[in-house]
Enzyme design. Structure first.
Site: not given
Ligand code: H2U
Length: 353
Positions: A60, A63, A85-86, A123, A161, A168-169, A172, A174, A176, A289, A306, A319
């Protein structure tokens, strides 16, 4: 051949008959079709979001102690952990606006920052599974982020998300934070409608709405001394929720300790109800908001969150906002009042606890 049959009883009953409801925050309408909730389902089923069982996943990216995609190592964090965010959606650098060459081809530069916030090093624990004291740490982290980001940016969008069904990717826990120098579309709509109501009535739209919902009790899912959770009268998603403070509050960083504690408590109970509704880790997109920053008087604003979950009938039937929703307006079958009743009937003790 068309169906010319007429209903014998023409008395309107919103629990049974089609109608439209107005959303005073967005200014949009939703079509409610209660009679359709009995229709059979032969369509797509989603794989239910499973509960994670392992507190640490060596693969992950989020983690503690693991290396992210860009080679940076996460610290051994103990509660929350925030990083830029990377793959940030907005660039920090402000740029000069260039003229738009055609009225139909408008653009405007946007600057800002995108951050990821890990809710816990564990996690396997989503928000409703965290102890209340750890949910307080998440709220305090949101507050610290607001204090910092509002110095530079006008709109700070905190969101989560949750679940693969919401794109969601990573499971874990999280959320944003995207902060920008411009107001995004949803913020512009809410800002304009809250302002119009305030100017017309010298009252706050969402405080008036909370009073009305407390009186009627039909759509209330949870309430405590400081907070109210309802399926809003104008909800589009089947089990959509609106979380409101009962006192005037413009953003999360204005909450005192008591309001923060009781927010953690009501979030835990309503998110536990979500998981218990279909015995799954309930997917949703949620977000806060609150007032815009650096833009003068914001007395028309009232903080709210929301929750937009996609599930309709079970852990696997979602849905879909398609067809009529894309081309005309959102539509729902189960009424907000029925949805609130279903959620009220769910236990606040987590099914997996
Ligand atoms: P999700 O809530 O959409 O899964 O977003 C996870 C975010 O984590 C996603 O915007 C960021 C992705 O760009 N991320 C990093 O910044 N670095 C990483 O090593 C993995 C994910």
């Amino acid at each position: 051949m068309s169906d010319q049959s007429k209903p014998s009883d023409t008395t309107f009953n919103p629990s049974d008959h089609s109608h439209r409801r107005h959303n005073p925050l967005s200014g949009e309408w939703v079509l409610v079709s209660p009679h359709r909730s009995k229709r059979p389902w032969l369509g797509q089923e989603e794989a239910p979001t499973p509960l994670q069982t392992t507190p640490y996943d060596p693969k992950c990216y989020l983690c503690a102690g693991n290396t992210r995609i860009n080679g940076i190592e996460n610290p051994q964090y103990e509660n929350t952990f925030v990083f830029t965010n990377d793959f940030a959606a907005v660039e920090q650098q402000m740029r000069e606006s260039t003229a738009c060459e055609h009225a139909l081809l408008q653009h405007t530069p946007v600057a800002g920052t995108s951050r990821v916030i890990c809710f816990s090093p564990d996690h396997s624990k989503t928000l409703p599974q965290l102890p209340q004291t750890e949910i307080v740490k998440v709220i305090e982290c949101w507050q610290a982020q607001l204090n910092e980001l509002s110095q530079q940016w006008d709109w700070v969008q905190i969101f989560e998300n949750k679940g693969a069904a919401m794109g969601c990717s990573n499971p874990h826990p999280h959320g944003q934070i995207w902060a920008t120098d411009t107001l995004p579309t949803e913020a512009i709509k809410a800002d304009a409608n809250l302002r119009r109501y305030y100017e017309q009535h010298q009252r706050n739209l969402l405080l008036d709405y909370a009073t009305l919902e407390l009186e009627q009790q039909e759509r209330v899912v949870d309430q405590n001394e400081h907070w109210l959770v309802v399926v809003p009268y104008w909800a589009c998603w089947p089990f959509e929720l609106l979380l409101l403070p009962l006192q005037p509050v413009k953003h999360l960083n204005q909450l005192n300790h008591a309001q923060t504690d009781s927010l953690a408590s009501i979030m835990k109970s309503c998110l536990t109800r979500y998981d218990n509704l279909f015995n799954c880790s309930f997917p949703y997109s949620m977000g806060w908001h609150g007032q815009a920053f650096n833009r003068g008087n914001q007395d028309h604003w009232q903080l709210h969150a929301h929750f937009y979950p996609p599930l309709l009938r079970s852990a696997s039937v979602k849905k879909h906002m398609v067809g009529y929703e894309m081309l005309a307006e959102p539509q729902r079958d189960i009424t907000p009042e029925q949805a609130a009743q279903r959620l009220r009937d769910c236990s606040t003790k987590h099914y997996a606890a």
